[in-house]
Design a protein around this motif. Structure first.
Motif, PDB file in Angstrom:
ATOM      1  N   LEU A 194       0.803  -1.212   0.000  1.00 44.86           N
ATOM      2  CA  LEU A 194       0.000   0.000   0.000  1.00 44.86           C
ATOM      3  C   LEU A 194       0.842   1.270   0.000  1.00 44.86           C
ATOM      4  N   HIS A 195       2.118   1.160   0.344  1.00 47.05           N
ATOM      5  CA  HIS A 195       2.977   2.338   0.298  1.00 47.05           C
ATOM      6  C   HIS A 195       3.242   2.791  -1.141  1.00 47.05           C
ATOM      7  N   LYS A 196       2.919   1.909  -2.099  1.00 45.35           N
ATOM      8  CA  LYS A 196       3.117   2.261  -3.501  1.00 45.35           C
ATOM      9  C   LYS A 196       1.868   2.871  -4.140  1.00 45.35           C
ATOM     10  N   LEU A 197       0.866   3.170  -3.312  1.00 47.10           N
ATOM     11  CA  LEU A 197      -0.359   3.776  -3.821  1.00 47.10           C
ATOM     12  C   LEU A 197      -0.050   5.147  -4.419  1.00 47.10           C
ATOM     13  N   GLU A 198      -0.373   5.355  -5.700  1.00 51.90           N
ATOM     14  CA  GLU A 198      -0.051   6.605  -6.380  1.00 51.90           C
ATOM     15  C   GLU A 198      -1.074   7.689  -6.057  1.00 51.90           C
ATOM     16  N   HIS A 199      -0.555   8.868  -5.657  1.00 47.66           N
ATOM     17  CA  HIS A 199      -1.369  10.057  -5.397  1.00 47.66           C
ATOM     18  C   HIS A 199      -2.206   9.952  -4.121  1.00 47.66           C
ATOM     19  N   PHE A 200      -2.123   8.840  -3.419  1.00 49.14           N
ATOM     20  CA  PHE A 200      -2.892   8.677  -2.188  1.00 49.14           C
ATOM     21  C   PHE A 200      -2.008   8.041  -1.121  1.00 49.14           C
ATOM     22  N   THR A 201      -2.435   8.171   0.124  1.00 53.43           N
ATOM     23  CA  THR A 201      -1.783   7.486   1.234  1.00 53.43           C
ATOM     24  C   THR A 201      -2.816   6.630   1.943  1.00 53.43           C
ATOM     25  N   VAL A 202      -2.319   5.755   2.815  1.00 52.68           N
ATOM     26  CA  VAL A 202      -3.213   4.866   3.552  1.00 52.68           C
ATOM     27  C   VAL A 202      -3.029   5.103   5.044  1.00 52.68           C
ATOM     28  N   GLY A 203      -4.157   5.275   5.749  1.00 57.66           N
ATOM     29  CA  GLY A 203      -4.104   5.495   7.190  1.00 57.66           C
ATOM     30  C   GLY A 203      -3.896   4.200   7.943  1.00 57.66           C
ATOM     31  N   ASP A 204      -3.863   4.293   9.260  1.00 56.52           N
ATOM     32  CA  ASP A 204      -3.666   3.112  10.100  1.00 56.52           C
ATOM     33  C   ASP A 204      -4.826   2.137   9.929  1.00 56.52           C
ATOM     34  N   PRO A 205      -4.518   0.858   9.806  1.00 58.05           N
ATOM     35  CA  PRO A 205      -5.595  -0.131   9.635  1.00 58.05           C
ATOM     36  C   PRO A 205      -6.412  -0.311  10.909  1.00 58.05           C
ATOM     37  N   VAL A 206      -7.676  -0.658  10.715  1.00 56.97           N
ATOM     38  CA  VAL A 206      -8.590  -0.935  11.822  1.00 56.97           C
ATOM     39  C   VAL A 206      -9.149  -2.337  11.612  1.00 56.97           C
ATOM     40  N   GLU A 207      -9.103  -3.149  12.669  1.00 52.73           N
ATOM     41  CA  GLU A 207      -9.584  -4.530  12.586  1.00 52.73           C
ATOM     42  C   GLU A 207     -11.015  -4.618  13.123  1.00 52.73           C
ATOM     43  N   HIS A 208     -11.837  -5.392  12.431  1.00 48.62           N
ATOM     44  CA  HIS A 208     -13.228  -5.611  12.863  1.00 48.62           C
ATOM     45  C   HIS A 208     -13.548  -7.100  12.787  1.00 48.62           C
ATOM     46  N   GLU A 209     -14.287  -7.581  13.779  1.00 48.18           N
ATOM     47  CA  GLU A 209     -14.868  -8.920  13.721  1.00 48.18           C
ATOM     48  C   GLU A 209     -16.370  -8.745  13.556  1.00 48.18           C
TER      49      GLU A 209
ATOM     50  N   ALA B 136      -9.803   7.912 -10.508  1.00 49.13           N
ATOM     51  CA  ALA B 136      -8.418   7.975 -10.044  1.00 49.13           C
ATOM     52  C   ALA B 136      -8.234   7.147  -8.772  1.00 49.13           C
ATOM     53  N   VAL B 137      -9.227   7.184  -7.874  1.00 51.20           N
ATOM     54  CA  VAL B 137      -9.149   6.388  -6.638  1.00 51.20           C
ATOM     55  C   VAL B 137      -9.103   4.901  -6.979  1.00 51.20           C
ATOM     56  N   PHE B 138     -10.059   4.460  -7.786  1.00 51.50           N
ATOM     57  CA  PHE B 138     -10.132   3.039  -8.120  1.00 51.50           C
ATOM     58  C   PHE B 138      -8.878   2.569  -8.861  1.00 51.50           C
ATOM     59  N   GLU B 139      -8.398   3.352  -9.804  1.00 50.68           N
ATOM     60  CA  GLU B 139      -7.232   2.930 -10.578  1.00 50.68           C
ATOM     61  C   GLU B 139      -5.985   2.831  -9.710  1.00 50.68           C
ATOM     62  N   ALA B 140      -5.831   3.763  -8.770  1.00 49.99           N
ATOM     63  CA  ALA B 140      -4.659   3.719  -7.891  1.00 49.99           C
ATOM     64  C   ALA B 140      -4.681   2.480  -7.003  1.00 49.99           C
ATOM     65  N   VAL B 141      -5.840   2.179  -6.419  1.00 50.69           N
ATOM     66  CA  VAL B 141      -5.945   1.019  -5.526  1.00 50.69           C
ATOM     67  C   VAL B 141      -5.839  -0.274  -6.332  1.00 50.69           C
ATOM     68  N   GLU B 142      -6.470  -0.313  -7.500  1.00 46.99           N
ATOM     69  CA  GLU B 142      -6.447  -1.533  -8.303  1.00 46.99           C
ATOM     70  C   GLU B 142      -5.032  -1.910  -8.729  1.00 46.99           C
ATOM     71  N   LYS B 143      -4.212  -0.929  -8.992  1.00 50.44           N
ATOM     72  CA  LYS B 143      -2.846  -1.228  -9.414  1.00 50.44           C
ATOM     73  C   LYS B 143      -2.119  -2.024  -8.334  1.00 50.44           C
ATOM     74  N   VAL B 144      -2.331  -1.656  -7.077  1.00 47.64           N
ATOM     75  CA  VAL B 144      -1.711  -2.374  -5.967  1.00 47.64           C
ATOM     76  C   VAL B 144      -2.348  -3.754  -5.790  1.00 47.64           C
ATOM     77  N   LEU B 145      -3.690  -3.819  -5.900  1.00 45.65           N
ATOM     78  CA  LEU B 145      -4.378  -5.098  -5.721  1.00 45.65           C
ATOM     79  C   LEU B 145      -3.994  -6.099  -6.802  1.00 45.65           C
ATOM     80  N   PHE B 146      -3.964  -5.661  -8.040  1.00 46.40           N
ATOM     81  CA  PHE B 146      -3.624  -6.568  -9.137  1.00 46.40           C
ATOM     82  C   PHE B 146      -2.180  -7.058  -9.019  1.00 46.40           C
ATOM     83  N   ALA B 147      -1.298  -6.189  -8.520  1.00 45.13           N
ATOM     84  CA  ALA B 147       0.092  -6.592  -8.324  1.00 45.13           C
ATOM     85  C   ALA B 147       0.200  -7.691  -7.278  1.00 45.13           C
ATOM     86  N   ALA B 148      -0.741  -7.725  -6.339  1.00 46.09           N
ATOM     87  CA  ALA B 148      -0.751  -8.754  -5.291  1.00 46.09           C
ATOM     88  C   ALA B 148      -1.508 -10.003  -5.709  1.00 46.09           C
ATOM     89  N   GLY B 149      -2.010 -10.041  -6.960  1.00 46.26           N
ATOM     90  CA  GLY B 149      -2.683 -11.237  -7.460  1.00 46.26           C
ATOM     91  C   GLY B 149      -4.188 -11.197  -7.392  1.00 46.26           C
TER      92      GLY B 149
END
Length: 657
Positions: free
Chosen positions: A24-39, A174-187
């Protein structure tokens, strides 16, 4: 209290059992905040026959996360969204009455019971830019139990949902394309899933879904391979084996129900050499990873099987005994009863889905529901002789009553749309801003009144019984013996032929003599009183309008019957299909005239209302005069339009079978 949220999201499948490594550090034009876990845990509810699932509606009671309570996820036309309701304090497991009412047209009052329990471990990553949150990236590890089959399935999926409703289309992309690039790289890959509930019930599988238990469940190969718990196991074929058309998704017309606005034809010329429109395709993401597909036709046969069959048809059948295997039985020929059942069931499914859309206030839903009620009437009218006479008379009248209520509301929508066009077309300074505002407010007020009438109708016991009876009719209750005796092709020719013949008979109706007393609609009487045509008295003018109006409705009916036959994969013949296209083309010309009559009548009522309340009637008078001119000009052309329609229909129809 029910809250309504329109969802803008995309889902992705993740193979394997291990959590994917997202850079997620490779997200272009955006950053990612601290993750939150939910059950989270969600219990899904449906009827015994999964009526909600078939309508692409999911009802769940969720605990955990930030939105405890009742959720209704849906697809209504082009919109996808979710209704929320807090759990009842005294009975948190009971579905709130407000949601029960929204679902009434789908459930028909049947009780809802748990069908699946879905447990989700969610890791939520806020997607940020310049200190503001734009979206949420959720990584879900899901375990789901089909309560009725006793099967547990598991999978991992990602979801990206926009959290701001003020983004432009470019910003959203732009949001979707930036996130998708990272997701697709992870398979990851675009998800084939409609909803978690579909996968929980084995209706929507894919290679990412694993059957966890019981050990002998179809698709659970853990006992044989011992590899189900390893990261290398990415097949997950269990749910795919269970997948079927459990959703029962009906084939729908365009959600917007668009009837293409044709251009005005040159009078006296032969026209309408239309071609069939291509069906809508699915959007494809160019950045998504491509996977090979197995070539199959709609019946699930492989390309090799098709080539084999083609060889047999060409006289090149293989020699007996050469690895042909056991001979396949020839499928039974479909009958007219099969086609009629499909036609009625399809339109009833759509009617119920648009009922839900009306109840949640979805755009264009009243119009689309009215179309389905008319389509059902059209099928019944064209199928006389294949249905019991008393069934046709009874159902037609009840559907007509429903269409009348929906029609009043739809006429107000048409008037409001037309009003906007008229006001925008006025030269600057002719109408004051205050006068325009008064007209728009009057239109909205009348629309509110007709909307209440529609909701009262949908909540009524007679309407719900109508839906039950339509479903029973779709199962063959009320059919005569005749449709089961004829082939699907012969039935199709008969019903479309009957619908097209109705167009010809209506369009060639002889007008009454001067002074002759005839039955007229109220709208036609109003038209006869407000415009004058050369050589016609008011009642003859009214009768001419009724002929035009009824011809347009007959042309629509032919279109509905043809579309229903096509959806049922029935073939009424090329010439009859072509004739239905001709009728549809003329429908638009006739619609211009009837819409002018609707608008003229609305403006006349608005003028009377303004007179009672002391409002300025100048603006109403200007627009009313314009519509009267439009209506009169249309009526002057109507005889020629009908003559052309009849001539072109006769040319298109077969002379004999």
């Amino acid at each position: 209290m029910v809250t309504h949220q329109v969802e803008i999201e995309r889902k992705y499948d993740v193979s394997g059992t291990k959590k994917p490594k997202l850079k997620l550090h490779k997200l272009e034009h955006f950053t990612v905040g601290d993750p939150v876990e939910h059950e989270m845990s969600a219990t899904y509810y449906d009827t015994a026959d999964l009526l909600l699932s078939r309508a692409k509606v999911a009802v769940r009671r969720r605990t955990g996360g930030g939105d405890d309570g009742w959720h209704v996820k849906y697809e209504a036309g082009r919109a996808r969204g979710e209704l929320h309701h807090e759990p009842l304090k005294t009975a948190p497991t009971r579905l709130p009455a407000a949601l029960r009412k929204v679902l009434l047209g789908l459930t028909l009052g049947e009780e809802l019971s748990p069908v699946a329990t879905v447990d989700t471990h969610r890791t939520l990553h806020p997607v940020l830019s310049e200190g503001q949150q734009y979206a949420e990236l959720c990584l879900d590890a899901v375990t789901a139990r089909d309560e009725r089959a006793g099967v547990t399935r598991a999978w991992t999926e990602c979801e990206v949902e926009l959290t701001r409703d003020d983004l432009t289309e470019k910003q959203s992309r732009a949001v979707f394309e930036a996130v998708e690039k990272v997701l697709f790289a992870a398979g990851a890959a675009p998800s084939s899933s409609v909803a978690k509930i579909a996968r929980a019930l084995g209706q929507d599988g894919g290679d990412t879904v694993r059957v966890v238990s019981p050990a002998d469940a179809p698709g659970n190969d853990a006992a044989g391979s011992g590899a189900a718990d390893t990261a290398s196991d990415t097949s997950g074929t269990g749910a795919a084996a269970d997948a079927g058309d459990g959703r029962g998704t009906p084939e729908g017309a365009d959600p917007k129900g668009s009837t293409s606005k044709g251009t005005k034809k040159d009078k006296g010329k032969k026209k309408h050499k239309g071609a069939a429109a291509a069906g809508p395709g699915q959007d494809r993401n160019p950045s998504a990873p491509k996977t090979p597909k197995k070539s199959t036709d709609h019946a699930g046969r492989s390309a090799a099987q098709d080539r084999e069959s083609e060889g047999e048809r060409d006289g090149n059948a293989p020699v007996a005994g050469k690895d042909r295997g056991p001979a396949r039985e020839k499928p039974a020929e479909r009958t007219g009863a099969d086609v009629l059942s499909l036609m009625i069931t399809r339109f009833t499914d759509q009617l119920q889905r648009w009922d839900f859309a009306v109840r949640i206030g979805a755009e264009d839903s009243v119009h689309q529901m009215r179309v389905r009620s008319r389509a059902l009437r059209s099928v019944l009218q064209a199928s006389r002789g294949f249905l019991a006479d008393e069934t046709v008379v009874d159902m037609e009248q009840r559907l007509k009553d429903l269409a009348r209520v929906l029609g009043d509301a739809r006429d107000q929508e048409v008037a409001l749309e037309r009003l906007d066009v008229l006001l925008e077309g006025q030269p600057s300074g002719v109408l004051s801003a205050a006068a325009k505002a008064d007209l728009k407010e009057a239109a909205r007020h009348l629309g509110t009144d007709t909307g209440r009438a529609v909701r009262r109708e949908l909540d009524s016991a007679p309407y719900l019984q109508l839906l039950r009876d339509l479903r029973a009719l779709g199962r063959g209750e009320g059919f005569t013996e005749e449709p089961a005796r004829v082939s699907a092709k012969k039935f199709s020719k008969a019903v479309l032929g009957a619908a097209l013949n109705r167009v010809l008979v209506t369009a060639t109706t002889t007008l009454p003599a001067a002074g002759e007393d005839v039955e007229l609609s109220q709208m036609a009487v109003d038209v006869g009183e407000r415009i004058s045509l050369p050589g016609k008295d008011p009642r003859q003018t009214a009768a001419a309008f009724d002929v035009l109006h009824e011809t347009r409705k007959a042309a629509k009916s032919a279109r509905y019957v043809c579309e229903a036959l096509t959806a049922a994969h029935a073939r009424p013949g090329k010439k009859r299909t072509r004739a239905a296209v001709v009728a549809k083309d003329y429908q638009d010309d006739l619609g211009v005239i009837t819409d002018a009559a609707v608008m003229e009548e609305w403006l006349a009522r608005a003028a009377r209302s303004f007179q009672r309340t002391g409002k300025d009637r100048y603006a109403v008078g200007v627009l009313h005069g314009m519509e009267l001119t439009e209506l009169r000009n249309g009526m002057l052309e109507s005889a020629e339009i009908l003559e052309d329609l009849v001539e072109d229909l006769k040319d298109a129809l077969p002379s004999r079978d």
